[in-house]
Design an enzyme around this catalytic site. Sequence first.
Site, short mmCIF file in Angstrom:
data_model
loop_
_atom_site.label_atom_id
_atom_site.label_comp_id
_atom_site.label_asym_id
_atom_site.label_seq_id
_atom_site.Cartn_x
_atom_site.Cartn_y
_atom_site.Cartn_z
N ASN A 82 0.82 -1.21 0.00
CA ASN A 82 0.00 0.00 0.00
C ASN A 82 0.86 1.27 0.00
O ASN A 82 0.38 2.33 -0.42
CB ASN A 82 -0.92 -0.03 1.23
CG ASN A 82 -1.54 1.31 1.51
OD1 ASN A 82 -2.49 1.70 0.84
ND2 ASN A 82 -1.00 2.03 2.49
N TYR A 147 3.32 9.17 -11.06
CA TYR A 147 2.42 8.36 -10.23
C TYR A 147 1.60 7.41 -11.11
O TYR A 147 1.46 6.22 -10.80
CB TYR A 147 1.51 9.30 -9.45
CG TYR A 147 0.57 8.65 -8.46
CD1 TYR A 147 0.99 8.37 -7.17
CD2 TYR A 147 -0.74 8.36 -8.81
CE1 TYR A 147 0.12 7.80 -6.24
CE2 TYR A 147 -1.62 7.79 -7.89
CZ TYR A 147 -1.18 7.52 -6.61
OH TYR A 147 -2.04 6.96 -5.70
N1 CAA Z 1 -6.71 19.78 -15.97
C1 CAA Z 1 -6.54 20.67 -16.98
N2 CAA Z 1 -5.69 21.72 -16.92
C2 CAA Z 1 -4.99 21.86 -15.79
C3 CAA Z 1 -5.11 20.98 -14.71
C4 CAA Z 1 -6.02 19.93 -14.83
N3 CAA Z 1 -6.18 19.04 -13.83
N4 CAA Z 1 -4.24 21.36 -13.74
C5 CAA Z 1 -3.62 22.46 -14.20
N5 CAA Z 1 -4.06 22.77 -15.42
C6 CAA Z 1 -3.62 23.85 -16.26
C7 CAA Z 1 -3.49 25.12 -15.45
O1 CAA Z 1 -4.73 25.79 -15.43
C8 CAA Z 1 -2.42 25.87 -16.18
O2 CAA Z 1 -2.97 26.50 -17.32
P1 CAA Z 1 -2.44 27.92 -17.78
O3 CAA Z 1 -0.98 27.73 -18.08
O4 CAA Z 1 -3.28 28.23 -18.98
O5 CAA Z 1 -2.67 28.82 -16.60
C9 CAA Z 1 -1.51 24.77 -16.69
O6 CAA Z 1 -2.30 23.57 -16.71
C10 CAA Z 1 -0.31 24.55 -15.79
O7 CAA Z 1 -0.76 24.55 -14.46
P2 CAA Z 1 0.25 24.51 -13.27
O8 CAA Z 1 1.41 25.41 -13.58
O9 CAA Z 1 -0.48 24.70 -12.00
O10 CAA Z 1 0.75 23.02 -13.40
P3 CAA Z 1 1.72 22.30 -12.42
O11 CAA Z 1 2.61 21.49 -13.27
O12 CAA Z 1 2.34 23.21 -11.46
O13 CAA Z 1 0.79 21.35 -11.55
C11 CAA Z 1 -1.05 20.23 -10.70
C12 CAA Z 1 -0.53 21.09 -11.85
C13 CAA Z 1 -0.93 20.99 -9.37
C14 CAA Z 1 -0.30 18.93 -10.58
C15 CAA Z 1 -2.49 19.99 -11.00
O14 CAA Z 1 -2.61 19.52 -12.32
C16 CAA Z 1 -3.14 18.97 -10.11
O15 CAA Z 1 -3.32 19.18 -8.92
N6 CAA Z 1 -3.55 17.84 -10.71
C17 CAA Z 1 -4.29 16.84 -10.03
C18 CAA Z 1 -3.35 16.02 -9.22
C19 CAA Z 1 -4.12 14.94 -8.55
O16 CAA Z 1 -5.30 14.70 -8.76
N7 CAA Z 1 -3.43 14.22 -7.73
C20 CAA Z 1 -4.03 13.16 -7.03
C21 CAA Z 1 -3.34 13.03 -5.73
S1 CAA Z 1 -4.19 11.85 -4.71
C22 CAA Z 1 -3.81 10.41 -5.41
O17 CAA Z 1 -3.00 10.30 -6.29
C23 CAA Z 1 -4.54 9.22 -4.87
C24 CAA Z 1 -5.14 8.45 -5.95
O18 CAA Z 1 -4.58 7.42 -6.31
C25 CAA Z 1 -6.43 8.86 -6.53
#
Ligand code: CAA
Length: 240
Positions: A82, A147
Amino acid sequence: MARVAIVTGGVSGIGAATSRALQKAGYQVAATFVSDVTAARRLREESGIAVFQWNVADFDACQSGVAEIVRTLGPVDVLVNNAGITRDTSLHKMTCEQWRAVIDVNLGGCFNMCRAVIGAMRERGYGRIVNVSSVNGLAGQFGQTNYAATKAGIIGFTKALALESAAHGITVNAVAPGYTDTPMVAAVRPDIREQIIARVPVGRLGKPEEVAAAVVYLVSDAAAFITGETLSINGGQYMH
Ligand code: CAA
């Protein structure tokens, strides 16, 4: 004699729920953790579950950690892989360190732990292994190339090891949780998390106990004919 179960990352989130559920089902549980001493202490004090500290990314630590569990509790019947981490960021910004950390813990840890228990399971002709994948290994997720690669990799790993183990009384399965109410999901940016939850057909996060219940079933005698399978527990977010 109670069967012995190891749960890696077993002191918080889905891991802690799984440790507790296995204990309730009659297993002697060893929960491993890498750094969260507070959560480990709380689990041990509340439940009496034995806790062991090492990093699953470290092959030698897995060998000696499993040996210590065998000395303390007895031969290992059940392994739940896990332990997992995230280092979310878009690929064009991802550092080698962010890539390697996630590969080494999530996928390397799965290899290291299976390698540490599989020989004795084969000799004894019995074993149950459950590897924790993710909806994001099946569907992909923005910001999670590292991931998602590990969680998809775990599914192939599970199938291959299931084939190698089937004739030895060992089943190897995966669960693929969706977004579950854990510290890992709590760390996702709130606006992004709300958007994701809004797209889950059941309209809420999963509960760690809902994933744990599936793990308990997969390691039970009733599930002896299930191997190489990946069970999604995601509220309908992704159907494959
Ligand atoms: N979908 C579409 N567009 C997105 C986006 C998304 N999910 N996230 C960011 N963008 C866009 C932003 O709006 C930004 O656009 P602009 O340049 O036009 O402003 C561009 O992509 C770049 O954004 P960032 O600079 O913020 O991108 P980043 O590389 O710094 O990080 C991120 C983006 C914080 C990772 C964000 O995408 C995110 O949080 N994604 C989801 C992560 C997620 O769900 N993780 C799960 C963790 S829990 C887990 O993993 C357990 C499990 O098994 C389910």
